[in-house]
Design an enzyme around this catalytic site. Sequence first.
Site, PDB file in Angstrom:
ATOM      1  N   ALA D  58     -28.772  27.052  -3.398  1.00 42.74           N
ATOM      2  CA  ALA D  58     -28.856  25.862  -2.950  1.00 42.74           C
ATOM      3  C   ALA D  58     -29.270  25.916  -3.864  1.00 42.74           C
ATOM      4  O   ALA D  58     -30.132  26.113  -5.030  1.00 42.74           O
ATOM      5  CB  ALA D  58     -30.309  25.307  -1.473  1.00 42.74           C
ATOM      6  N   GLU D  59     -29.000  24.113  -4.889  1.00 43.82           N
ATOM      7  CA  GLU D  59     -28.754  23.347  -5.659  1.00 43.82           C
ATOM      8  C   GLU D  59     -30.215  23.442  -6.540  1.00 43.82           C
ATOM      9  O   GLU D  59     -30.488  23.761  -7.722  1.00 43.82           O
ATOM     10  CB  GLU D  59     -27.774  21.890  -5.867  1.00 43.82           C
ATOM     11  CG  GLU D  59     -27.194  22.176  -5.909  1.00 43.82           C
ATOM     12  CD  GLU D  59     -26.446  21.394  -3.912  1.00 43.82           C
ATOM     13  OE1 GLU D  59     -27.788  22.564  -3.442  1.00 43.82           O
ATOM     14  OE2 GLU D  59     -26.215  20.405  -3.475  1.00 43.82           O
ATOM     15  N   ASN D  60     -31.023  23.552  -5.938  1.00 38.84           N
ATOM     16  CA  ASN D  60     -32.845  23.366  -6.496  1.00 38.84           C
ATOM     17  C   ASN D  60     -33.405  25.219  -6.641  1.00 38.84           C
ATOM     18  O   ASN D  60     -34.362  25.064  -7.008  1.00 38.84           O
ATOM     19  CB  ASN D  60     -33.615  22.345  -5.536  1.00 38.84           C
ATOM     20  CG  ASN D  60     -33.790  23.077  -4.189  1.00 38.84           C
ATOM     21  OD1 ASN D  60     -32.911  23.948  -3.238  1.00 38.84           O
ATOM     22  ND2 ASN D  60     -35.183  22.844  -3.199  1.00 38.84           N
TER      23      ASN D  60
END
Lengths: 245, 245, 221, 221
Positions: D58-60
């Site tokens: 995930a991007e985070n």
Amino acid sequence: MPRSKTVESFAAAVADIPDGAVIAFGGFAGPGTPYNLTRALLDQGARRLTCIANTTGGAHQPRLPDVGMLVENGQVAKVICSFTAATRPTDVLPFTKYHEAGEVEAELVPQGTLAERLRAAGAGIPAFYTPTAVGTELAEGRETRVINGREYLLEYALPCDIAFIRAWRADAAGNLQFRLSQRNFCPLMGMAAKLTIVEVEEEILPAGALDPDHIHLPGIFVQRMVQVPPPPEGLWTIRRQERAR
Amino acid sequence: MPRSKTVESFAAAVADIPDGAVIAFGGFAGPGTPYNLTRALLDQGARRLTCIANTTGGAHQPRLPDVGMLVENGQVAKVICSFTAATRPTDVLPFTKYHEAGEVEAELVPQGTLAERLRAAGAGIPAFYTPTAVGTELAEGRETRVINGREYLLEYALPCDIAFIRAWRADAAGNLQFRLSQRNFCPLMGMAAKLTIVEVEEEILPAGALDPDHIHLPGIFVQRMVQVPPPPEGLWTIRRQERAR
Amino acid sequence: MSGEGTGQPGQAAGWDRQQMADRLAREFQDGWIVNLGVGIPTLCSNTDLGDRAVIYHAENGVIGYGPVLPPGQEDLHLVNAGGQNVSLKPGAAIVHHADSFGIIRSGRIDVTVMGAYEVSADGDFANWKVGGAKGGGIGGAMDLAACAQRVFIILEHVTRKGEPRLVRQCSLPVTARGVVTLVATNYGLFAPSGEGFAVRELAPGISLEAARAATGAPLFG
Amino acid sequence: MSGEGTGQPGQAAGWDRQQMADRLAREFQDGWIVNLGVGIPTLCSNTDLGDRAVIYHAENGVIGYGPVLPPGQEDLHLVNAGGQNVSLKPGAAIVHHADSFGIIRSGRIDVTVMGAYEVSADGDFANWKVGGAKGGGIGGAMDLAACAQRVFIILEHVTRKGEPRLVRQCSLPVTARGVVTLVATNYGLFAPSGEGFAVRELAPGISLEAARAATGAPLFG
């Protein structure tokens, strides 16, 4: 299921390294240095290598396997380092005579620029500007740019085929922890390389045994791990009982 | 001896923020978001702010303090975000009407470029090249460069006057740990800012209580810390007993 | 304090290595982040600064290190940039090399203290390459020199052959230009002033005349 | 499986959302690192891949997340890029946003699956800005689109007004150019081929003629 990342010997871990490979060697003044992998590469014999490391080594005794030994062994075409000569002019690195004889090419890079070029390669940044080395011999003839009134030097990413690094702990997924100043260049080189090979000091743990919040290099960057065996087979073995902390 | 970095209230921590400040707000979809500091800034009233955040917020209910509320409160001149509108065209962010009315300027930045521009500011890199956004409307009229046959866009560092971030644990030296996806932009903003103000979920520990190998943002980047009080005074209070793990 | 002499050969005039380091260390202010180069600069960490607390940063990502540990008590995983087995102070933190140099380049280092071969009146200095050498030893010196808030230099006032190290222009390849603000030598404390060097302090037993004779640029008392 | 019909209005022809996601997920290979966009793409993580193990990124900065947790069992500190409270699989690791996008930009994501408004025959796609809007919602889409090894798109074959979303050229501002290799719609599986789209598979009840009528570029059976 993905095959295990654990390899049973250093020889097996480096067996397929081809001539001409670009290899980064972790470590700074001891901690993080992949002595065992380097020794295996001396035995394996790949040639025309480009070696990226903070230094070519050899300034201190007793000497452990280093990039300088690969040079002496005729395996190296080029080094990229922040030290290609000793700090004190009275010291002479083993590398120096090969360099002065023109047998090995050397690219001298300031240490922070070396770290940032590796980080850029691992982060998909092809080039960046830095204030370091502006106005020096290293900047002669190179591209600079004035940004907000200050002059900066253009530097390019430094991708590697292979990284040799040394870690403290690992899990089966390849997640790594480095202890104290062992970290240095190691995670950066692991991110910059297509193939990261790790020598691990402690027993390799099951996946999930390390806190996900405390991983210094995620397993997706790690392809092969070898546990450092006890001495005399393992070089510079540091086990829990030998540490002060 | 250095004065304590612990401040007794959110109001005191934000009291001297001047009009025109450039402030970065950590957080991504909840974790790491400095709700309490943002509420204090709503009360404090500084104006003509530039706000850097992943989003202006306001897409979900119940709504907690966000950049959009600072906009509604007339405190914001410009936002720099990776979302200035909702992903679904049927949703409308509270920010949108102020933007469409021309009351607030907006700079739309891809999320990875936003993170890297903050990281560059904290790392003393004034500019870098990235493949992201090449060939899109965002690249129109801007400088690109072909490196090894691929086209890249020039991006500049994004320094901040102030960072508002939220951490899990801290020690008196200002060393921070973020838990799980709380980390997101927080350490990057802390490095990019001249003044980093932190809301801390757990009790602030004595210096040395956190393992030096497991610090996500070193204390040298942190100037002020406020511990989040229990509800209802503290917003989005997450204490150990409320966590699954 | 050593040196009651008059600067004549054979007499212990001027500051010794620790005294040179002490003099610069006394300029450190409370809360400063300090990077000490290999060699004499490391002696700055021995100086008693009273109630001023400074944080020592090493290029290899150690933030907040303390004294060198005696043999047998070393932690082999912990070295400073000079390879010494140091200790950690409470509140220390470790980062990798890129973050460590991010701290340097973003101007967080309040002062770096380094050795050098030469310092010029313009504040240039040279410490990475000797004349005629093909290679060099830059390490972190160029990053620190270009980006630290202040660059202090410690060196012997003259070479072993008696030639001045404080000069109008560096003859060796420079590490950075116009960055040095303070220089400690065995002769005293000097500040590059463009036209020459301002004498901030002379070591015991060193006369202004003796210092002038040993300096390759004008000295302004 | 839904849809035994002939594509006539009122009949449940074609794939539903989960089936579209399943079809793309079955392309995932063992060991792939996969990034799933908000909305329908997240349904790919429900697909049973047998003995193939993929790692969800995930991007985070969450590497190796698992299923969404039921209400009451969430960890409020843990979300994926869509803000869902997910779990972690053994071997997960957390990094910050810059390292997370370093993973993306350096080409470590084997496939990203995203929603879109339009996909063109050249492999361009548009998913960040609707016509006439002043702002946009880019998030991590441009980084992922420019740098992932493969870009797969899931979208409804036509708009609510019945207009084609698979087109010769995007009418909306693009997210990236020439990157899409596979598209799942409720009508089937398609691959941009430059001149149009190659039909890789048609959903049950969807005829080639029906698909052609609903597509804004040539379809090659």
